[in-house]
Design an enzyme around this catalytic site. Structure first.
Site, short mmCIF file in Angstrom:
data_model
loop_
_atom_site.label_atom_id
_atom_site.label_comp_id
_atom_site.label_asym_id
_atom_site.label_seq_id
_atom_site.Cartn_x
_atom_site.Cartn_y
_atom_site.Cartn_z
N GLY A 1 65.57 -72.01 73.34
CA GLY A 1 63.97 -71.32 73.95
C GLY A 1 63.93 -72.19 75.21
O GLY A 1 62.87 -72.73 75.07
N SER B 1 71.46 -74.21 73.92
CA SER B 1 70.92 -73.87 75.04
C SER B 1 69.91 -74.83 75.13
O SER B 1 70.01 -76.29 74.99
CB SER B 1 69.63 -72.66 74.31
OG SER B 1 69.16 -72.42 76.19
#
Length: 522
Positions: A123, A209
């Site tokens: 995120g 990520s």
């Protein structure tokens, strides 16, 4: 020689017992002693589950400051439900500045000294939590006899707004407060995980990520040294951090959106959290588009160097590492627009802007190069391939090269396996390896579907488990996985079947190597 477990070493007087040992309570709610106080969990099937374990005090009263350990308690604290997530925009439920909580799944509260796998959520640095169903540790723990940990930490401006040059003390560490939360959590794991059946000397951090980027940053953070012993990053790199001047520019823009002048920066610590988040929607003054980027800052305090520039950090060189990416990363960001699958050659140059590339390069020669490399590619194929190679993939290549140059090469993979969702046109996109690595292909939100999904999950998750256990991802379900060197650039192609390739997409790598790279946002 007999097996020297922790209990026999204590009996021999070779090590002292720690506070983090089980109380061996009976029934469905086992109690474990921790350095902060006893905690009571649950037994779900054959896995011991502790959710919402507090590792740090409420950050609200110490906004923008380093985290501190919680006040000790004496009565067992119930660990039955996830703790709050960091305040953020979007739809993440249960948000609070009191967010320093972690979760544990363990096959047993004994002294088996199992590998510990700490998953750090993605995120970017602005959203998410350790509570997502995709991150549930039940299957990974049960099927592989490992201890799984997920956690929450401060995000966005609460974790990364750099106020040091504007407000001074006590905000000198504000640009990396979220990273310091992660480090406090890993200290908690070091001091307590033995009581949950884990081995504090075999802690692996892995993340996708933003989670991978946070890990890469910790690899260059001196106060994180010794807290983890294996690393796996999935489509998440951090080659460079934000410089202090750019971070100050962003903080100034953010303060302006709050109605504060730079000399009033300290007042941000008193404003409603909703206002702090709303102000992040201001246009980023460095990128020139989008909301404000918040991420790690080269503050010469907790972060004295860039994570992977100009080289791989020496402090973590000996740590075994997996570096992964997916073949079609940007289809996760750009594939939601149906028009991007219907591009013409006339459309393409106007679509391939610096906003999509995140580097300063003209689209025409890039398009011409791709048409030579892949004559069968459509304009849309070129669009997704080039934006992936220029924007998402390069950081992984740079980190793999840096590790190889240091003499401590990483194990590199590329996910090519394609989910059948949307008729397969989304390819192997960003986030597709999460349910595979965590063995959660049937969890809510998983894109890993179809008859080959579970075999793919077995391949990737067992590689991660093998790295956690022995420092080597090789296992019988894969061909021999050799580390990445600068001659062959060996890469495991995670597909059906898995295979090793030398320098996959080498022509693309050489094309973009001619263009200077700076981590997007930094």
């Amino acid at each position: 020689m007999p097996h020297l477990n922790r209990r026999t070493l204590i009996a021999a007087g070779l090590i002292l017992p720690t506070l983090a040992r089980p109380a061996w309570a009976q029934g469905d709610h086992p109690v474990v002693a921790t350095t902060s106080g006893p905690v009571r969990g649950q037994i779900e099937g054959d896995v011991r589950v502790f959710k919402g374990l507090r590792y740090g005090a409420d950050t609200g009263p110490r906004r923008f400051q380093p985290p501190v350990a919680p006040t000790r308690w004496t009565a067992p604290a119930e660990a039955f439900a996830y703790g709050p997530a960091s305040p953020q925009t979007g739809s993440e439920p249960n948000q609070s500045e009191d967010c320093l909580f972690l979760n544990i799944w363990s096959p047993g509260l004994d002294d088996a000294r199992r590998p510990v796998m700490v998953y750090i959520h993605g995120g970017a640095y602005s959203s998410g939590s350790g509570s997502d169903p995709l991150y549930d540790g039940t299957r990974l723990a049960r099927r592989n006899d490992v201890v799984v940990v997920t956690l929450n930490h401060r995000l966005g401006p609460l974790g990364y707004a750099y106020l040091a040059r504007l407000a001074g003390a006590p905000f000198q560490d504000s640009g990396n407060a979220g990273q310091l939360d992660l480090i406090l959590a890993l200290r908690w794991v070091r001091d307590n995980i033995a009581g949950f059946g884990g081995d504090p000397g075999r802690v692996m951090v892995f993340g996708q990520s933003g989670g991978g980027a946070k890990i890469a940053t910790m690899m260059a953070t001196p106060v994180a040294a010794g807290l983890f012993h294996r690393v796996a990053t999935m489509s998440g790199q951090q080659v460079t951090a934000s410089g202090p001047w750019n971070a100050t520019r962003r903080a100034t823009t953010w303060l302006e959106a709050l109605g504060l002048t730079p000399d009033r920066a300290a007042e941000a610590a008193t404003l409603p959290v909703e206002a702090l988040l709303q102000a992040t929607r201001a246009t980023d003054p460095v990128l020139g588009f989008g909301g404000l980027y918040f991420g790690p800052v080269l503050d010469s305090r907790s972060l004295p160097r860039h994570p992977f520039y100009p080289d791989a950090p020496a402090q973590s060189a000996q740590i075994p590492m997996i570096i992964g990416n997916t073949h079609d990363e940007t289809k996760a960001f750009l594939g939601g627009d149906p028009a991007n699958f219907e591009l013409t050659w006339d459309d393409l140059p106007g679509k391939m802007t610096d906003r999509e590339f995140r580097i300063d390069v003209a689209p025409e020669p890039v398009i011409a190069a791709y048409r030579r490399m892949y004559p069968a590619y459509s304009p849309s194929d070129v669009f997704f391939a080039a934006t992936t190679a220029a924007r998402s993939w390069r950081g992984a290549v740079i980190e793999a090269e840096a590790r190889a140059a240091s003499g401590h090469p990483a194990f590199v993979y590329q996910l090519d396996w394609t989910s059948p969702i949307d008729g397969g046109r989304r390819g192997a996109m960003h986030t597709d390896d999460i349910p595979l690595a965590l063995d959660n292909v049937i969890a809510t939100g998983s894109r890993a579907q179809g008859s080959e999904a579970q075999p793919m999950a077995d391949r990737l998750s067992r590689a991660f488990v093998a790295l956690a256990r022995d420092g080597d991802p090789n296992h019988p379900g894969l061909p021999t996985w050799t580390p990445y060197d600068l001659t062959l650039r060996q890469t495991m192609i995670m597909d059906e079947p898995a295979r090793m390739e030398d320098d996959p997409r080498g022509a693309e790598r050489r094309l973009f190597a001619a263009v200077p790279y700076v981590q997007p946002g930094t």
